[in-house]
Design a protein around this motif. Structure first.
Motif, short mmCIF file in Angstrom:
data_model
loop_
_atom_site.label_atom_id
_atom_site.label_comp_id
_atom_site.label_asym_id
_atom_site.label_seq_id
_atom_site.Cartn_x
_atom_site.Cartn_y
_atom_site.Cartn_z
N SER A 1 0.84 -1.19 0.00
CA SER A 1 0.00 0.00 0.00
C SER A 1 0.87 1.25 0.00
O SER A 1 2.10 1.16 0.18
CB SER A 1 -0.92 0.00 1.23
OG SER A 1 -1.87 1.04 1.13
N THR A 2 0.26 2.39 -0.20
CA THR A 2 0.95 3.67 -0.15
C THR A 2 0.26 4.56 0.88
O THR A 2 -0.93 4.42 1.14
CB THR A 2 0.95 4.39 -1.51
OG1 THR A 2 -0.39 4.64 -1.90
CG2 THR A 2 1.64 3.56 -2.56
N ARG A 3 1.01 5.48 1.43
CA ARG A 3 0.46 6.45 2.38
C ARG A 3 0.22 7.76 1.64
O ARG A 3 1.16 8.36 1.15
CB ARG A 3 1.42 6.70 3.52
CG ARG A 3 1.48 5.59 4.50
CD ARG A 3 2.18 6.05 5.79
NE ARG A 3 2.10 4.99 6.76
CZ ARG A 3 3.10 4.18 7.06
NH1 ARG A 3 4.27 4.33 6.49
NH2 ARG A 3 2.94 3.22 7.93
N GLY A 4 -1.03 8.18 1.57
CA GLY A 4 -1.35 9.48 0.98
C GLY A 4 -0.73 9.66 -0.39
O GLY A 4 -0.69 8.76 -1.21
N THR A 5 -0.20 10.84 -0.62
CA THR A 5 0.35 11.16 -1.93
C THR A 5 1.87 11.10 -1.95
O THR A 5 2.48 11.35 -2.99
CB THR A 5 -0.09 12.57 -2.35
OG1 THR A 5 0.36 13.51 -1.35
CG2 THR A 5 -1.58 12.66 -2.49
N ASP A 6 2.53 10.80 -0.82
CA ASP A 6 4.00 10.79 -0.81
C ASP A 6 4.60 9.58 -1.51
O ASP A 6 5.79 9.56 -1.81
CB ASP A 6 4.54 10.91 0.61
CG ASP A 6 4.29 9.69 1.48
OD1 ASP A 6 3.62 8.74 1.02
OD2 ASP A 6 4.76 9.69 2.63
N GLY A 7 3.79 8.55 -1.79
CA GLY A 7 4.29 7.40 -2.51
C GLY A 7 5.08 6.42 -1.68
O GLY A 7 5.62 5.45 -2.20
N LYS A 8 5.19 6.63 -0.37
CA LYS A 8 5.91 5.71 0.50
C LYS A 8 5.15 4.39 0.55
O LYS A 8 3.95 4.35 0.77
CB LYS A 8 6.03 6.32 1.90
CG LYS A 8 6.67 5.44 2.92
CD LYS A 8 8.16 5.50 2.84
CE LYS A 8 8.75 4.73 4.00
NZ LYS A 8 9.90 3.98 3.63
N LEU A 9 5.87 3.29 0.32
CA LEU A 9 5.25 1.98 0.32
C LEU A 9 5.29 1.37 1.71
O LEU A 9 6.29 1.47 2.41
CB LEU A 9 6.00 1.07 -0.66
CG LEU A 9 5.95 1.52 -2.11
CD1 LEU A 9 6.94 0.72 -2.93
CD2 LEU A 9 4.57 1.38 -2.67
N PHE A 10 4.20 0.76 2.09
CA PHE A 10 4.15 0.06 3.37
C PHE A 10 3.27 -1.16 3.23
O PHE A 10 2.55 -1.32 2.24
CB PHE A 10 3.66 0.99 4.49
CG PHE A 10 2.20 1.34 4.44
CD1 PHE A 10 1.29 0.68 5.25
CD2 PHE A 10 1.73 2.35 3.61
CE1 PHE A 10 -0.06 1.00 5.22
CE2 PHE A 10 0.40 2.68 3.57
CZ PHE A 10 -0.50 2.01 4.37
N GLU A 11 3.35 -2.04 4.21
CA GLU A 11 2.52 -3.25 4.20
C GLU A 11 1.35 -3.07 5.14
O GLU A 11 1.44 -2.38 6.16
CB GLU A 11 3.34 -4.48 4.57
CG GLU A 11 3.96 -4.43 5.94
CD GLU A 11 4.88 -5.60 6.21
OE1 GLU A 11 5.05 -5.90 7.41
OE2 GLU A 11 5.43 -6.20 5.28
N THR A 12 0.24 -3.66 4.76
CA THR A 12 -0.95 -3.62 5.58
C THR A 12 -1.60 -4.99 5.58
O THR A 12 -1.48 -5.73 4.59
CB THR A 12 -1.96 -2.55 5.09
OG1 THR A 12 -3.11 -2.56 5.93
CG2 THR A 12 -2.38 -2.79 3.65
N ASN A 13 -2.27 -5.33 6.68
CA ASN A 13 -2.97 -6.62 6.71
C ASN A 13 -4.47 -6.44 6.53
O ASN A 13 -5.22 -7.36 6.74
CB ASN A 13 -2.65 -7.39 7.99
CG ASN A 13 -3.06 -6.66 9.25
OD1 ASN A 13 -3.63 -5.57 9.17
ND2 ASN A 13 -2.77 -7.23 10.39
N THR A 14 -4.88 -5.23 6.12
CA THR A 14 -6.29 -5.01 5.83
C THR A 14 -6.47 -4.71 4.34
O THR A 14 -5.75 -3.89 3.77
CB THR A 14 -6.86 -3.82 6.65
OG1 THR A 14 -6.19 -2.63 6.27
CG2 THR A 14 -6.70 -4.06 8.13
N VAL A 15 -7.41 -5.39 3.72
CA VAL A 15 -7.65 -5.23 2.29
C VAL A 15 -8.13 -3.82 1.98
O VAL A 15 -7.84 -3.29 0.91
CB VAL A 15 -8.65 -6.31 1.81
CG1 VAL A 15 -9.01 -6.11 0.35
CG2 VAL A 15 -8.09 -7.69 2.02
#
Length: 192
Positions: A162-176
């Motif tokens: 996933s990404t956070r907002g508009t900064d494009g930082k990638l992160f993992e999430t366990n919620t679809v």
């Protein structure tokens, strides 16, 4: 004396013609030249743009641009870091070659650096591994709203990219619901 070659004839003719014109040099100067002003008018190739192309299901053996559906930016490797970019230039970093393991997992290798897309173990994603081990084995799930979610294993659960907002930082999430939607646009191999 050896037999003259076509190059000798050209050199001899050119030297004699220029010698008679200048009297001091043997350098051929063409009748037309290009000035710096002329060079400025030559259009340069545009940077690579993520516009265009139609998303498809990734298949082993294909090379893809992985595009974030909401922003239209491509998943790129720049300076060793995963980023989202709209214009990545022609240097590469945005072409991902798909392979499939014997048990069905997909892996994506960036074609310039040869590293695989996967989890970093710290809540994000990276492309640093030289072999597709556990965190580089991905599951691609199509979404009815368009695009696909990208999942990687974390022990016994799937973590979505996933990404956070508009900064494009990638992160993992366990919620679809927080998972980003991606599309895979098949591109030419370019030797990848």
């Amino acid at each position: 004396m050896s037999k003259p070659t076509p190059m000798d004839a050209w050199t001899t003719r050119t030297q004699s013609e220029t010698s008679s014109l200048s009297g001091t040099t043997g350098v051929y100067t063409p009748t037309h030249t290009t000035s710096p002003a002329d060079l400025a008018s030559i259009p340069l190739p545009a940077p690579f743009s993520t516009d265009g192309g139609i998303g498809s299901a990734p298949e082993a053996g294909g090379t893809y641009m992985i595009r974030h559906l909401d922003t239209g930016k491509a998943l790129s490797l720049s300076g060793g870091e995963l980023v989202l970019q709209a214009d990545t230039g022609i240097d590469g970093g945005w072409r991902w070659h798909c392979s499939e393991s014997h048990d069905g997992w997909l892996s994506f290798r960036e074609t310039v650096s040869g590293v695989y897309l996967g989890r970093d173990g710290w809540g994000g994603f990276q492309a640093k591994a030289r072999n597709p081990d556990g965190w580089e084995k991905l599951l691609i799930r199509p979404r009815e709203a368009g695009g696909c979610n990208i999942f990687a294993m974390d022990w016994w659960k799937l973590m979505a990219m996933s990404t956070r907002g508009t900064d494009g930082k990638l992160f993992e999430t366990n919620t679809v619901t927080e998972a980003s939607r991606w599309e895979f646009v098949r591109v030419s191999e370019f030797g990848g």
